[in-house]
Design a protein around this motif. Sequence first.
Motif, PDB file in Angstrom:
ATOM      1  N   GLN A 239      28.554 -24.027  19.004  1.00  0.00           N
ATOM      2  CA  GLN A 239      28.015 -24.306  17.660  1.00  0.00           C
ATOM      3  C   GLN A 239      26.570 -24.790  17.734  1.00  0.00           C
ATOM      4  O   GLN A 239      25.730 -24.421  16.922  1.00  0.00           O
ATOM      5  CB  GLN A 239      28.874 -25.358  16.948  1.00  0.00           C
ATOM      6  N   LEU A 240      26.288 -25.610  18.759  1.00  0.00           N
ATOM      7  CA  LEU A 240      24.921 -26.095  18.920  1.00  0.00           C
ATOM      8  C   LEU A 240      23.964 -24.942  19.139  1.00  0.00           C
ATOM      9  O   LEU A 240      22.897 -24.871  18.526  1.00  0.00           O
ATOM     10  CB  LEU A 240      24.866 -27.069  20.116  1.00  0.00           C
ATOM     11  N   PHE A 241      24.378 -23.976  20.032  1.00  0.00           N
ATOM     12  CA  PHE A 241      23.511 -22.824  20.263  1.00  0.00           C
ATOM     13  C   PHE A 241      23.306 -22.019  18.977  1.00  0.00           C
ATOM     14  O   PHE A 241      22.202 -21.545  18.690  1.00  0.00           O
ATOM     15  CB  PHE A 241      24.123 -21.924  21.349  1.00  0.00           C
ATOM     16  N   GLU A 242      24.374 -21.879  18.194  1.00  0.00           N
ATOM     17  CA  GLU A 242      24.269 -21.085  16.971  1.00  0.00           C
ATOM     18  C   GLU A 242      23.336 -21.758  15.948  1.00  0.00           C
ATOM     19  O   GLU A 242      22.533 -21.104  15.299  1.00  0.00           O
ATOM     20  CB  GLU A 242      25.662 -20.883  16.354  1.00  0.00           C
ATOM     21  N   GLU A 243      23.467 -23.106  15.829  1.00  0.00           N
ATOM     22  CA  GLU A 243      22.625 -23.816  14.877  1.00  0.00           C
ATOM     23  C   GLU A 243      21.163 -23.819  15.312  1.00  0.00           C
ATOM     24  O   GLU A 243      20.250 -23.697  14.498  1.00  0.00           O
ATOM     25  CB  GLU A 243      23.122 -25.249  14.679  1.00  0.00           C
ATOM     26  N   LEU A 244      20.959 -23.958  16.645  1.00  0.00           N
ATOM     27  CA  LEU A 244      19.585 -23.889  17.141  1.00  0.00           C
ATOM     28  C   LEU A 244      18.986 -22.523  16.869  1.00  0.00           C
ATOM     29  O   LEU A 244      17.832 -22.401  16.446  1.00  0.00           O
ATOM     30  CB  LEU A 244      19.560 -24.180  18.642  1.00  0.00           C
ATOM     31  N   ARG A 245      19.762 -21.493  17.108  1.00  0.00           N
ATOM     32  CA  ARG A 245      19.271 -20.138  16.874  1.00  0.00           C
ATOM     33  C   ARG A 245      19.010 -19.914  15.391  1.00  0.00           C
ATOM     34  O   ARG A 245      18.005 -19.324  15.011  1.00  0.00           O
ATOM     35  CB  ARG A 245      20.308 -19.132  17.380  1.00  0.00           C
ATOM     36  N   SER A 246      19.892 -20.455  14.533  1.00  0.00           N
ATOM     37  CA  SER A 246      19.714 -20.298  13.092  1.00  0.00           C
ATOM     38  C   SER A 246      18.487 -21.060  12.608  1.00  0.00           C
ATOM     39  O   SER A 246      17.747 -20.599  11.758  1.00  0.00           O
ATOM     40  CB  SER A 246      20.971 -20.792  12.357  1.00  0.00           C
ATOM     41  N   TYR A 247      18.257 -22.249  13.167  1.00  0.00           N
ATOM     42  CA  TYR A 247      17.111 -23.078  12.738  1.00  0.00           C
ATOM     43  C   TYR A 247      15.796 -22.454  13.181  1.00  0.00           C
ATOM     44  O   TYR A 247      14.806 -22.448  12.447  1.00  0.00           O
ATOM     45  CB  TYR A 247      17.254 -24.492  13.316  1.00  0.00           C
ATOM     46  N   ALA A 248      15.786 -21.923  14.409  1.00  0.00           N
ATOM     47  CA  ALA A 248      14.535 -21.420  14.975  1.00  0.00           C
ATOM     48  C   ALA A 248      14.233 -19.993  14.534  1.00  0.00           C
ATOM     49  O   ALA A 248      13.076 -19.583  14.511  1.00  0.00           O
ATOM     50  CB  ALA A 248      14.592 -21.495  16.504  1.00  0.00           C
TER      51      ALA A 248
ATOM     52  N   GLN B  75      14.817 -39.516   6.224  1.00  0.00           N
ATOM     53  CA  GLN B  75      14.955 -38.728   7.456  1.00  0.00           C
ATOM     54  C   GLN B  75      16.029 -37.640   7.367  1.00  0.00           C
ATOM     55  O   GLN B  75      16.188 -36.872   8.315  1.00  0.00           O
ATOM     56  CB  GLN B  75      15.294 -39.665   8.628  1.00  0.00           C
ATOM     57  N   LEU B  76      16.736 -37.561   6.250  1.00  0.00           N
ATOM     58  CA  LEU B  76      17.912 -36.703   6.173  1.00  0.00           C
ATOM     59  C   LEU B  76      17.582 -35.247   6.481  1.00  0.00           C
ATOM     60  O   LEU B  76      18.393 -34.548   7.095  1.00  0.00           O
ATOM     61  CB  LEU B  76      18.542 -36.816   4.779  1.00  0.00           C
ATOM     62  N   PHE B  77      16.389 -34.791   6.106  1.00  0.00           N
ATOM     63  CA  PHE B  77      16.059 -33.378   6.290  1.00  0.00           C
ATOM     64  C   PHE B  77      15.212 -33.135   7.541  1.00  0.00           C
ATOM     65  O   PHE B  77      14.707 -32.027   7.730  1.00  0.00           O
ATOM     66  CB  PHE B  77      15.336 -32.859   5.046  1.00  0.00           C
ATOM     67  N   ASP B  78      15.070 -34.187   8.389  1.00  0.00           N
ATOM     68  CA  ASP B  78      14.362 -34.005   9.663  1.00  0.00           C
ATOM     69  C   ASP B  78      15.306 -33.360  10.672  1.00  0.00           C
ATOM     70  O   ASP B  78      16.518 -33.637  10.701  1.00  0.00           O
ATOM     71  CB  ASP B  78      13.881 -35.355  10.209  1.00  0.00           C
ATOM     72  N   ALA B  79      14.749 -32.498  11.513  1.00  0.00           N
ATOM     73  CA  ALA B  79      15.559 -31.854  12.552  1.00  0.00           C
ATOM     74  C   ALA B  79      16.108 -32.896  13.523  1.00  0.00           C
ATOM     75  O   ALA B  79      15.413 -33.850  13.896  1.00  0.00           O
ATOM     76  CB  ALA B  79      14.729 -30.823  13.306  1.00  0.00           C
ATOM     77  N   PHE B  80      17.394 -32.715  13.878  1.00  0.00           N
ATOM     78  CA  PHE B  80      18.098 -33.533  14.856  1.00  0.00           C
ATOM     79  C   PHE B  80      18.412 -34.947  14.361  1.00  0.00           C
ATOM     80  O   PHE B  80      18.795 -35.804  15.143  1.00  0.00           O
ATOM     81  CB  PHE B  80      17.323 -33.617  16.192  1.00  0.00           C
ATOM     82  N   PHE B  81      18.245 -35.203  13.048  1.00  0.00           N
ATOM     83  CA  PHE B  81      18.694 -36.479  12.499  1.00  0.00           C
ATOM     84  C   PHE B  81      20.074 -36.282  11.896  1.00  0.00           C
ATOM     85  O   PHE B  81      20.299 -35.350  11.128  1.00  0.00           O
ATOM     86  CB  PHE B  81      17.738 -36.970  11.406  1.00  0.00           C
TER      87      PHE B  81
ATOM     88  N   THR C 241      24.721 -31.924  15.267  1.00  0.00           N
ATOM     89  CA  THR C 241      23.448 -31.577  15.902  1.00  0.00           C
ATOM     90  C   THR C 241      22.263 -32.155  15.147  1.00  0.00           C
ATOM     91  O   THR C 241      21.168 -32.242  15.692  1.00  0.00           O
ATOM     92  CB  THR C 241      23.302 -30.053  15.942  1.00  0.00           C
ATOM     93  N   GLY C 242      22.444 -32.519  13.869  1.00  0.00           N
ATOM     94  CA  GLY C 242      21.322 -32.993  13.083  1.00  0.00           C
ATOM     95  C   GLY C 242      20.436 -31.873  12.575  1.00  0.00           C
ATOM     96  O   GLY C 242      19.293 -32.117  12.161  1.00  0.00           O
ATOM     97  N   LEU C 243      20.955 -30.634  12.604  1.00  0.00           N
ATOM     98  CA  LEU C 243      20.144 -29.502  12.152  1.00  0.00           C
ATOM     99  C   LEU C 243      20.605 -28.949  10.802  1.00  0.00           C
ATOM    100  O   LEU C 243      19.898 -28.158  10.174  1.00  0.00           O
ATOM    101  CB  LEU C 243      20.169 -28.379  13.181  1.00  0.00           C
ATOM    102  N   GLY C 244      21.792 -29.348  10.354  1.00  0.00           N
ATOM    103  CA  GLY C 244      22.376 -28.755   9.151  1.00  0.00           C
ATOM    104  C   GLY C 244      21.491 -28.918   7.924  1.00  0.00           C
ATOM    105  O   GLY C 244      21.165 -27.947   7.234  1.00  0.00           O
ATOM    106  N   MET C 245      21.064 -30.152   7.630  1.00  0.00           N
ATOM    107  CA  MET C 245      20.266 -30.380   6.423  1.00  0.00           C
ATOM    108  C   MET C 245      18.829 -29.887   6.603  1.00  0.00           C
ATOM    109  O   MET C 245      18.185 -29.485   5.637  1.00  0.00           O
ATOM    110  CB  MET C 245      20.255 -31.876   6.053  1.00  0.00           C
ATOM    111  N   ALA C 246      18.345 -29.859   7.852  1.00  0.00           N
ATOM    112  CA  ALA C 246      17.028 -29.277   8.108  1.00  0.00           C
ATOM    113  C   ALA C 246      17.059 -27.777   7.813  1.00  0.00           C
ATOM    114  O   ALA C 246      16.119 -27.217   7.221  1.00  0.00           O
ATOM    115  CB  ALA C 246      16.603 -29.541   9.550  1.00  0.00           C
ATOM    116  N   ILE C 247      18.154 -27.106   8.223  1.00  0.00           N
ATOM    117  CA  ILE C 247      18.308 -25.678   7.917  1.00  0.00           C
ATOM    118  C   ILE C 247      18.417 -25.470   6.421  1.00  0.00           C
ATOM    119  O   ILE C 247      17.817 -24.550   5.847  1.00  0.00           O
ATOM    120  CB  ILE C 247      19.553 -25.117   8.639  1.00  0.00           C
ATOM    121  N   ALA C 248      19.157 -26.363   5.728  1.00  0.00           N
ATOM    122  CA  ALA C 248      19.307 -26.261   4.272  1.00  0.00           C
ATOM    123  C   ALA C 248      17.950 -26.359   3.586  1.00  0.00           C
ATOM    124  O   ALA C 248      17.661 -25.614   2.649  1.00  0.00           O
ATOM    125  CB  ALA C 248      20.244 -27.353   3.767  1.00  0.00           C
TER     126      ALA C 248
END
Length: 812
Positions: A640-649, A760-766, A773-780
């Motif tokens: 899941q971490l790899f998928e979220e990282l790939r989705s974010y980047a 900080q809610l929309f910062d990556a990795f928070f 992973t802290g990437l969900g709301m950053a992706i949103a």
Amino acid sequence: MSRSSTTVRCMTRPSIEALNQTPLSDEVQLPGLKVERHSRILEDLLRGESLEITLTKLVELAEESREGMLGSVMLLDSQAKQLQLAASVSLPDRYVKAMDGLEIGPRVGSCGMAACTGERVVIEDLFTHPNWKPYRELVRATGLRACWSEPILSGEGEILGTFGMYYQTPRSPEHDDLILVNECAKLAALAIERHRGEERDRQLAAIVNSTDDVVISKNLNGVIQSWNPAAERIYGYSQGEAIGRSIEMLVPADRRAEQREYQKRLRNGERIEHFSTVRCTRDGQLIDVALTMSPVHDAAGKIVQIVEVQKDMTSSKRSERELRETRRQHSMLLSNLLGAAFRCHIDEDFSIELISEGIEAITGYSADDFRSKKVRWITTVDPRDIGRLRSEIAQAIAERRPYQLKFRIIHRDGSLRWIWEHGQAIYDESGIAIALEGYATDVTDREAATIELRDREQRYRSVIETANSLIVCVSLDHKITEWNSGATRVLGYSRSEALGQNPYQLFVEEASREAVIAEAKRVNQGHPLKGYELSCVTREGERRSILWNATQLIDGEGKAVGHMAVGHDITELKAVQEKLIQSARLAAVGEMVSAIAHESRNALQRIQIGVDMLGFDVPENSEMVKELDRISRAKDDLKQLFEELRSYAAPLKLEFCDCSVAGVWRQTWANLESEWKGRDVTFLDSSQMDGGTSVDVNCDIDPFRMQQVFRNVFENALAACEDPIEISVHCREGDIEGDPALLIQVRDNGPGLAKEQQKQLFDAFFTTKPKGTGLGMAIAKRIMTAHFGTIGVRNNSTGGACVELAIPRKQI
């Protein structure tokens, strides 16, 4: 008279004349004041105590003479027909304030009636007497019940005021009381008349001492008895030097026979009025005087003194000579003026009465042409300006003020000339305007220069206002002197709001202020500034990045007066640059993450196969099964971490279509059934409540990406809340910078978010979750930004968090 009586008894003064025959003795107490008290009042009068002190002491002594009595003295203003309080010791303040300024009348209380009728007024019960009906609440509040008032009369019978005696119980006066109030009124009259006499004497002395005329009194033998300051000033003798000497010390030898003849006539009672003569000062200077001599009679009609009033005419004659010289100078000045002075009648033609020779240079016509009416002034005025000229002069006359006019005339040579005229009306004794006087000059060259300057100013203003840049001019004392529409558009302050303000306090952040002032000082000294980037604060508190260039401003004499700064708003440019940089970085990260994910996927599959193979060989109830489950979950988390990282980047490629946003969030919630099944969860959908909603929930969106947004929001809410859980979705119409939008709120009943967590809610990795992973709301946020929408978070007023989304209705 019984104590319950409520009658008014107006007692005449002759009824107590017998009391005045009573002998006074230090040992015997009169029915009124004691002898020593009576003497104390007279001593105060002899000492010249003020009227206020004397009357106050009189009231005090009267109150000492009668237990329970409260006294007052009121003076009559005969013009206003009002009584003004002059003295009171024990009367309540509230009552005193209410009675001060009391209008007199035959039915106004006790003192008002006494001052009106001139007779003593005795009212035994204030509660029941009609004279006191308007003041009944006042006397009830102050506890007063009886009042007797004695008019204070002058020797000629003039009503000067009243002496009042008050009691706090109903009662009628006894014989001794009437003697007391009569004595007090007499003493008060004596004090008032003495005060008025002294005041008249002071006024007369002030007039004599302040007049510019010489006032001298002398006896019948011509010996000086009084000598005022004007006499000291004009003749040079002090008062001590002059008094006791003969008046002939002021008379020149050749005028003494004249003086003695006048003295003889004065002793016979004749008055000598307004004759001109000559007198001699201490230093021997001869002065011209206008003199009046008057005899002064005593009470028996006998002449006891002679008064001389002298007016020094020396300065008047000198003024006459100076006036003649001034007229000569004015005549010379008028003849050399570049313009023309004039006096004209207020008629249809403004007919010239007087005009200086300078008019020929202005009009081409001589002064004689206008004086002889060969040329009429009004015919030289340009017909386009005649109506305005007449109107403005008429208005100035009506308002009795000077006027200034600028108008055109037609010169004798046919050319058009501009004239500036300043004048005013002259009025007769009855206030009627009879003429105009003023000055006119040719301002043709000045007007041409003014028009050229105005045209240049207009061109300059057009350039300033049409420029897309910010243009701000600042004086040496840090005041804004110019502010164009570009500055208003970017910084939000109108020109009128900005002019005169300190720019460093108006829109420069405090942290940068000192450095900016230092740069401005360098520019003012002649060092240009180029490419200076500064974060500026708008009127609404928004920060904008402005790139400034500045140069020194100098005036026509080459003196530095400030600087001009030209700014370009680079806020959006920087945002685009940052987005480009971020996109490049994300693309690089995406490529790296994709490579890692590709290689890691094979390894993760092998791990999963190994776990599955081991699962066949491990007994079901052994501890090894639990370890294999942990390995499998760890493998899933890593995947899941790899998928979220790939989705974010990875770059976002959106496929927009017009669809129901409500359908997207409902499908997302259904897809999360595994997350909320088995928990006490209530999901409230505003579009399905109360028979549905009138809000249109259709927008241009990428449904797949929007599911990711709602999935992250719902998962966070489920993770933050404890059972029972309530998650609700609400929507309404709104806008984003004026464009139509759908506004959505997702609320939960969890603990909410601290202020720092909201930032900080929309910062990556928070993350606020134990696992995440802290990437969900950053992706949103990336997805919402790609939709040209917004996403934010706050806490509900009733508790829990509220995520707010704004989605444009249409994608351009």
